[in-house]
Design an enzyme around this catalytic site. Structure first.
Site, PDB file in Angstrom:
ATOM      1  N   GLN A 265       0.825  -1.207   0.000  1.00 27.35           N
ATOM      2  CA  GLN A 265       0.000   0.000   0.000  1.00 27.35           C
ATOM      3  C   GLN A 265       0.863   1.263   0.000  1.00 27.35           C
ATOM      4  O   GLN A 265       2.074   1.207   0.193  1.00 27.35           O
ATOM      5  CB  GLN A 265      -0.911  -0.009   1.240  1.00 27.35           C
ATOM      6  CG  GLN A 265      -0.166  -0.271   2.546  1.00 27.35           C
ATOM      7  CD  GLN A 265      -1.017  -0.961   3.612  1.00 27.35           C
ATOM      8  OE1 GLN A 265      -2.240  -0.945   3.537  1.00 27.35           O
ATOM      9  NE2 GLN A 265      -0.383  -1.546   4.629  1.00 27.35           N
TER      10      GLN A 265
ATOM     11  N   ASP B 123       0.329   0.022  13.854  1.00 27.56           N
ATOM     12  CA  ASP B 123       0.816   1.202  14.592  1.00 27.56           C
ATOM     13  C   ASP B 123       1.075   0.876  16.059  1.00 27.56           C
ATOM     14  O   ASP B 123       1.773   1.607  16.745  1.00 27.56           O
ATOM     15  CB  ASP B 123      -0.171   2.373  14.451  1.00 27.56           C
ATOM     16  CG  ASP B 123      -1.575   1.964  14.819  1.00 27.56           C
ATOM     17  OD1 ASP B 123      -1.832   1.652  15.990  1.00 27.56           O
ATOM     18  OD2 ASP B 123      -2.444   1.944  13.909  1.00 27.56           O
TER      19      ASP B 123
ATOM     20  N   GLU C  28       0.520  -8.446  11.595  1.00 29.39           N
ATOM     21  CA  GLU C  28       0.493  -7.338  10.633  1.00 29.39           C
ATOM     22  C   GLU C  28       1.147  -7.806   9.341  1.00 29.39           C
ATOM     23  O   GLU C  28       2.248  -8.349   9.365  1.00 29.39           O
ATOM     24  CB  GLU C  28       1.230  -6.142  11.257  1.00 29.39           C
ATOM     25  CG  GLU C  28       1.563  -5.003  10.314  1.00 29.39           C
ATOM     26  CD  GLU C  28       0.339  -4.330   9.677  1.00 29.39           C
ATOM     27  OE1 GLU C  28      -0.508  -3.798  10.407  1.00 29.39           O
ATOM     28  OE2 GLU C  28       0.257  -4.345   8.423  1.00 29.39           O
TER      29      GLU C  28
ATOM     30  N   ASP D  51       0.085 -12.769   6.932  1.00 34.39           N
ATOM     31  CA  ASP D  51      -1.282 -12.500   6.532  1.00 34.39           C
ATOM     32  C   ASP D  51      -2.244 -12.997   7.622  1.00 34.39           C
ATOM     33  O   ASP D  51      -2.207 -14.171   8.009  1.00 34.39           O
ATOM     34  CB  ASP D  51      -1.513 -13.246   5.208  1.00 34.39           C
ATOM     35  CG  ASP D  51      -2.956 -13.164   4.758  1.00 34.39           C
ATOM     36  OD1 ASP D  51      -3.624 -12.161   5.082  1.00 34.39           O
ATOM     37  OD2 ASP D  51      -3.418 -14.106   4.080  1.00 34.39           O
ATOM     38  N   GLY D  52      -3.087 -12.104   8.108  1.00 33.60           N
ATOM     39  CA  GLY D  52      -3.995 -12.432   9.204  1.00 33.60           C
ATOM     40  C   GLY D  52      -4.945 -13.577   8.887  1.00 33.60           C
ATOM     41  O   GLY D  52      -5.310 -14.363   9.763  1.00 33.60           O
TER      42      GLY D  52
ATOM     43  N   ASP E 295      -8.210  -4.957  13.774  1.00 35.23           N
ATOM     44  CA  ASP E 295      -7.908  -3.525  13.701  1.00 35.23           C
ATOM     45  C   ASP E 295      -7.471  -3.233  12.272  1.00 35.23           C
ATOM     46  O   ASP E 295      -6.307  -2.965  12.002  1.00 35.23           O
ATOM     47  CB  ASP E 295      -6.791  -3.232  14.720  1.00 35.23           C
ATOM     48  CG  ASP E 295      -6.435  -1.765  14.794  1.00 35.23           C
ATOM     49  OD1 ASP E 295      -7.058  -0.950  14.085  1.00 35.23           O
ATOM     50  OD2 ASP E 295      -5.510  -1.432  15.559  1.00 35.23           O
TER      51      ASP E 295
ATOM     52  N   ASP F 220      -9.918  -0.102   5.669  1.00 32.12           N
ATOM     53  CA  ASP F 220     -11.205  -0.297   4.992  1.00 32.12           C
ATOM     54  C   ASP F 220     -11.140  -1.561   4.101  1.00 32.12           C
ATOM     55  O   ASP F 220     -10.050  -1.986   3.725  1.00 32.12           O
ATOM     56  CB  ASP F 220     -11.523   0.923   4.110  1.00 32.12           C
ATOM     57  CG  ASP F 220     -11.590   2.209   4.929  1.00 32.12           C
ATOM     58  OD1 ASP F 220     -11.954   2.147   6.109  1.00 32.12           O
ATOM     59  OD2 ASP F 220     -11.259   3.274   4.374  1.00 32.12           O
TER      60      ASP F 220
ATOM     61  N   PRO G 177      -5.420  -4.725   0.820  1.00 32.28           N
ATOM     62  CA  PRO G 177      -5.001  -5.864   1.640  1.00 32.28           C
ATOM     63  C   PRO G 177      -6.030  -6.310   2.684  1.00 32.28           C
ATOM     64  O   PRO G 177      -5.984  -7.443   3.133  1.00 32.28           O
ATOM     65  CB  PRO G 177      -3.709  -5.381   2.311  1.00 32.28           C
ATOM     66  CG  PRO G 177      -3.608  -3.924   2.070  1.00 32.28           C
ATOM     67  CD  PRO G 177      -4.461  -3.601   0.893  1.00 32.28           C
TER      68      PRO G 177
HETATM   69  N1  AG3 Z   1      -7.942   1.305  11.275  1.00 35.06           N
HETATM   70  C1  AG3 Z   1      -9.257   1.851  10.960  1.00 35.06           C
HETATM   71  C2  AG3 Z   1      -9.207   2.757   9.814  1.00 35.06           C
HETATM   72  C3  AG3 Z   1     -10.462   2.991   9.102  1.00 35.06           C
HETATM   73  C4  AG3 Z   1     -10.509   4.407   8.732  1.00 35.06           C
HETATM   74  N2  AG3 Z   1     -11.085   4.603   7.468  1.00 35.06           N
HETATM   75  C5  AG3 Z   1     -10.903   5.703   6.725  1.00 35.06           C
HETATM   76  N3  AG3 Z   1     -10.208   6.697   7.155  1.00 35.06           N
HETATM   77  N4  AG3 Z   1     -11.462   5.759   5.571  1.00 35.06           N
HETATM   78  C6  AG3 Z   1      -7.118   2.135  12.007  1.00 35.06           C
HETATM   79  C7  AG3 Z   1      -5.848   1.542  12.438  1.00 35.06           C
HETATM   80  C8  AG3 Z   1      -5.476   2.131  13.746  1.00 35.06           C
HETATM   81  N5  AG3 Z   1      -4.757   1.231  14.553  1.00 35.06           N
END
Ligand code: AG3
Length: 273
Positions: free
Chosen positions: A31, A86, A106, A137-138, A154, A157, A161
């Protein structure tokens, strides 16, 4: 300076944030990753142009995706986070005294590297002796996993991936990877802007788990600011927040909020009926 970051959240809605500097930008194997310093929310991590986390509001999302399931589990010891490179979810999980192992699954090691370099406040616990990071890969990982108490999805969208992390088969594999009273939670997007995704996740989790609940939190930098989480519960749940969690240091989650976050506005209740 007038440099603006724009996330096109849908074809018709975008979020604009004034950028003070671009700290990092790379195309990883999976990505496009960027770290920007924003005037309003501080440092921000984006993946494929979508806001993942900012210094100013990350606590809401990370506390709510972790403390809600962990405080409903009777005795969470073994926990996994799928995605979440993160490290914010791992940081919150390790606030729970019962937790013995917190695994991070991750796919993209570059996310972890950027978090360690640019977000020390968020990635702080990734080197803890109870934290274990797996770059894989999860979907494949969860098929081999067993006896987890809590599994947290976590993810980004459901494009690129993370697409497979929104499928019913994946929730079924999570069900199998959980122990007797296991609980899963997945971030499940915005009830205002992605009602079909909220439904897709809810119905997917419900096809695998006997109990499914939706809860809400307000994350200002995510689409529409109102965010949903979907929880699947395999067996028995705690009915009250354990006393040792009353003095956990948090900024959004509280034992009272734990009860109230499941109370849904009618239009969202209708969505997941
Ligand atoms: N994961 C959720 C992100 C979704 C946000 N979507 C967007 N901005 N279109 C966040 C990872 C944080 N650990």
């Amino acid at each position: 300076m007038h440099i603006w970051f724009t996330e096109n959240q849908t074809e018709d809605v975008s979020l604009g944030l004034r950028v003070q500097s671009v700290l990092w930008h790379e195309n990883t194997a999976y990505q496009e990753l960027a770290v920007l310093d924003t005037a309003a929310y501080g440092r921000m991590l984006t993946l494929d142009g979508a806001v993942q986390t900012t210094i100013a509001d990350e606590f809401v999302y990370h506390e709510m995706i972790t403390h809600v399931p962990l405080s409903l589990h009777l005795n969470p010891k073994k926990v996994a986070v799928i995605g979440g490179g993160d490290g914010g979810s791992i940081r919150e999980i390790l606030k729970h005294p019962s937790v013995e192992e917190a695994h991070l699954i991750e796919i993209d090691d570059k996310v972890v590297a950027a978090a360690k370099r640019f977000f020390p406040e968020i990635s702080v616990s990734l080197d803890h002796d109870k934290a274990f990071v797996h770059y894989t890969d999860g979907i494949a990982w969860v098929k081999e996993a067993s006896n987890y108490d809590v599994i947290i999805v976590d993810s980004t969208d459901p494009v690129g991936p993370a697409e497979g992390l929104f499928k019913p088969e994946f929730y079924q594999s999570i069900f199998n990877a959980l122990g007797e009273h296991g609980i899963m939670v997945a971030q499940s997007e915005s009830p205002f802007l992605h009602p079909h995704l909220v439904q897709r996740v809810f119905h997917g989790v419900r096809s695998a788990f006997p109990t499914t609940r939706l809860y809400l939190a307000s994350v200002p930098t995510y689409p529409s600011g109102l965010w949903s989480f979907t929880m699947g519960v395999k067996g028995e749940m705690a009915t009250q927040v354990r006393p040792e969690l009353f003095d956990m240091i948090t900024r959004y989650w509280t034992p009272k909020l734990q009860q109230s976050c499941f109370i849904l506005p009618r239009f969202i209740e209708d969505l997941v009926r």
